[in-house]
Design a protein around this motif. Structure first.
Motif, PDB file in Angstrom:
ATOM      1  N   VAL A 199       0.847  -1.267   0.040  1.00 44.55           N
ATOM      2  CA  VAL A 199       0.138   0.061   0.132  1.00 44.55           C
ATOM      3  C   VAL A 199       0.790   1.282   0.025  1.00 44.55           C
ATOM      4  CG1 VAL A 199      -1.746   1.235   1.184  1.00 44.55           C
ATOM      5  CG2 VAL A 199      -1.873  -1.391   1.211  1.00 44.55           C
ATOM      6  N   SER A 203      -2.567  -5.285  -9.225  1.00 42.86           N
ATOM      7  CA  SER A 203      -3.234  -5.009  -8.083  1.00 42.86           C
ATOM      8  C   SER A 203      -2.640  -5.900  -6.966  1.00 42.86           C
ATOM      9  CB  SER A 203      -4.730  -5.079  -8.338  1.00 42.86           C
ATOM     10  OG  SER A 203      -4.982  -6.288  -8.943  1.00 42.86           O
ATOM     11  N   LYS A 208      -1.999  -2.849  -3.678  1.00 41.46           N
ATOM     12  CA  LYS A 208      -3.486  -2.993  -3.498  1.00 41.46           C
ATOM     13  C   LYS A 208      -4.267  -1.622  -3.436  1.00 41.46           C
ATOM     14  CE  LYS A 208      -6.522  -4.865  -0.083  1.00 41.46           C
ATOM     15  NZ  LYS A 208      -6.821  -5.656   1.271  1.00 41.46           N
ATOM     16  N   HIS A 209      -3.531  -0.591  -2.713  1.00 40.05           N
ATOM     17  CA  HIS A 209      -4.326   0.788  -2.463  1.00 40.05           C
ATOM     18  C   HIS A 209      -3.214   1.747  -2.801  1.00 40.05           C
ATOM     19  CE1 HIS A 209      -7.941  -0.835  -1.043  1.00 40.05           C
ATOM     20  NE2 HIS A 209      -7.235  -1.424   0.142  1.00 40.05           N
ATOM     21  N   ARG A 240      -8.158   1.578  -6.968  1.00 40.32           N
ATOM     22  CA  ARG A 240      -6.975   1.453  -5.854  1.00 40.32           C
ATOM     23  C   ARG A 240      -6.448   2.847  -5.445  1.00 40.32           C
ATOM     24  NH1 ARG A 240      -2.259  -1.613  -9.026  1.00 40.32           N
ATOM     25  NH2 ARG A 240      -3.334  -0.432 -10.633  1.00 40.32           N
ATOM     26  N   HIS A 244      -7.123   6.262  -3.767  1.00 35.85           N
ATOM     27  CA  HIS A 244      -7.807   6.807  -2.547  1.00 35.85           C
ATOM     28  C   HIS A 244      -7.309   8.231  -2.496  1.00 35.85           C
ATOM     29  CE1 HIS A 244      -9.811   3.197  -1.601  1.00 35.85           C
ATOM     30  NE2 HIS A 244      -8.753   2.444  -1.783  1.00 35.85           N
ATOM     31  N   VAL A 254      -9.377   5.681   4.709  1.00 33.53           N
ATOM     32  CA  VAL A 254      -8.803   4.989   3.509  1.00 33.53           C
ATOM     33  C   VAL A 254      -7.815   4.037   3.643  1.00 33.53           C
ATOM     34  CG1 VAL A 254      -9.232   7.097   1.968  1.00 33.53           C
ATOM     35  CG2 VAL A 254      -7.011   6.800   3.092  1.00 33.53           C
TER      36      VAL A 254
END
Length: 347
Positions: A11, A34, A38-39, A56, A58, A79
């Motif tokens: 992340v 991904s 992931k984010h 993905r 935020h 988030v």
């Protein structure tokens, strides 16, 4: 660059996500699978400038200077900030006074560090900080300039330098919390971002646009000595690829007579005098009128003021396997094409 084999569900948290470096890092991360990332948490004062349809991403819009650390943590909690594994820090505020420059940019980094500790101190693996060639004294007098080519452990010049403050601060936090920290120092960065405060490429593009409209030659704004000096430029996309590589790699034409010393044109004086020309171009070409305000004439003048060479040594990166090379001319050409797509200069 394929990274799925070396990472799992990482992340990213990008501070200064709307700048040329932040946007470049977003672009690079979105090219990863991904399964690897992931984010991607993006933080900036202004609303998000990119039109990206990727779940993905935020985005957090918050003024770090005005907000408390708890305010920032509260936004990160919304988030999944507690899952952050890799931090990329690009925030920067320009101040003319050296002490004020040091103070305000220390606050930006310190708040980011404190928020990261509170929300994800135990999950963060790496913290990447981008500084620059001011570390080597390129903005100082010649006696303060580091020996060429610039190397990572060059002796520091005397006096205040906000990059010294930031790098020492990160080192202290990283050692205390068990993070790996990565510091990169690119030179003048070539990239595109609407509203970016310090963007040499946009400034050059707008200057060229005005000269073409006036039917004037594209005179080099600097002196003969600055024309002949050696000066590194770095594409934002290549910087981002290099920083991501470091995260995964487990280590810490017009004939012109120039004055020899004096600039040919001071853009900070010349360009505002021709704002009416810009408005004429905007109305005819349906361009973004605010693009003129994105340019940083004084920064460009400052970059062209010193006749001192400024180039760094990549031997250390090469020893560890970084072999990518980016052509500076191609970087500017790609940047200008992107500016055309964004309706910031005529096509």
């Amino acid at each position: 660059m394929s990274t799925s084999s070396t990472a799992s569900q990482r992340v990213a948290c990008i501070w200064g996500a709307n700048g040329i470096s932040g946007i470049a890092m977003i672009d690079v991360l979105l090219k990863q699978s991904s399964d690897a990332w992931k984010h991607i948490i993006c933080i900036s004062r202004r609303p998000f400038q990119l039109n990206i349809n990727d779940k993905r991403i935020h985005f957090i819009s918050i003024d770090i200077l005005d907000a408390t650390v708890d305010d920032i943590v509260h936004e990160l909690e919304k988030v999944s900030g507690h899952t952050i594994t890799d931090v990329f820090h690009y925030t920067y505020i320009q101040k003319k006074d050296e002490d004020e420059l040091d103070q305000v940019n220390r606050i930006l980094l310190e708040k980011a560090l404190d928020a990261c500790v509170k929300i994800a101190g135990r999950t963060i693996q790496t913290f990447s900080l981008q500084t620059g060639y001011k570390y080597y004294g390129v903005h100082k007098d010649k006696e303060d300039l580091a020996e060429l080519p610039f190397i990572e452990d060059a002796p520091r010049h005397k006096g205040t330098n906000f990059y010294f403050t930031q790098e020492d601060l990160l080192k202290d936090y990283a050692e205390k919390h068990g993070w790996r920290y990565i510091i990169t120092r690119p030179s003048t960065i070539i990239g595109v971002a609407k509203g970016n405060f310090m963007n040499f490429a946009v400034t050059v593009a707008l200057y060229a646009t005005i000269q073409k409209e006036l039917g004037q030659p594209l005179l080099f704004p600097g002196s003969e000595k600055t024309w002949n000096r050696i000066s590194d430029h770095s594409t934002a996309s290549n910087n981002a690829c290099f920083q991501l590589w470091a995260v995964y790699f487990n280590i810490p034409h017009h004939e012109q007579i120039l004055n020899e010393n004096e600039p040919q044109i001071k853009l900070a004086e010349y360009m505002p005098q021709h704002r009416d020309v810009w408005i004429r171009i905007v109305q005819r070409e349906n361009l973004d009128e605010k693009a003129f305000d994105y340019a940083t004439w004084a920064f460009a003048d400052g970059s062209l003021k010193s006749a001192n060479d400024r180039h760094g040594d990549l031997s250390k990166a090469h020893r560890f396997g970084w072999t990518t090379q980016a052509d500076t001319f191609d970087g500017f050409a790609q940047c200008f094409d992107r500016l055309k797509q964004l309706k910031m200069i005529p096509s």
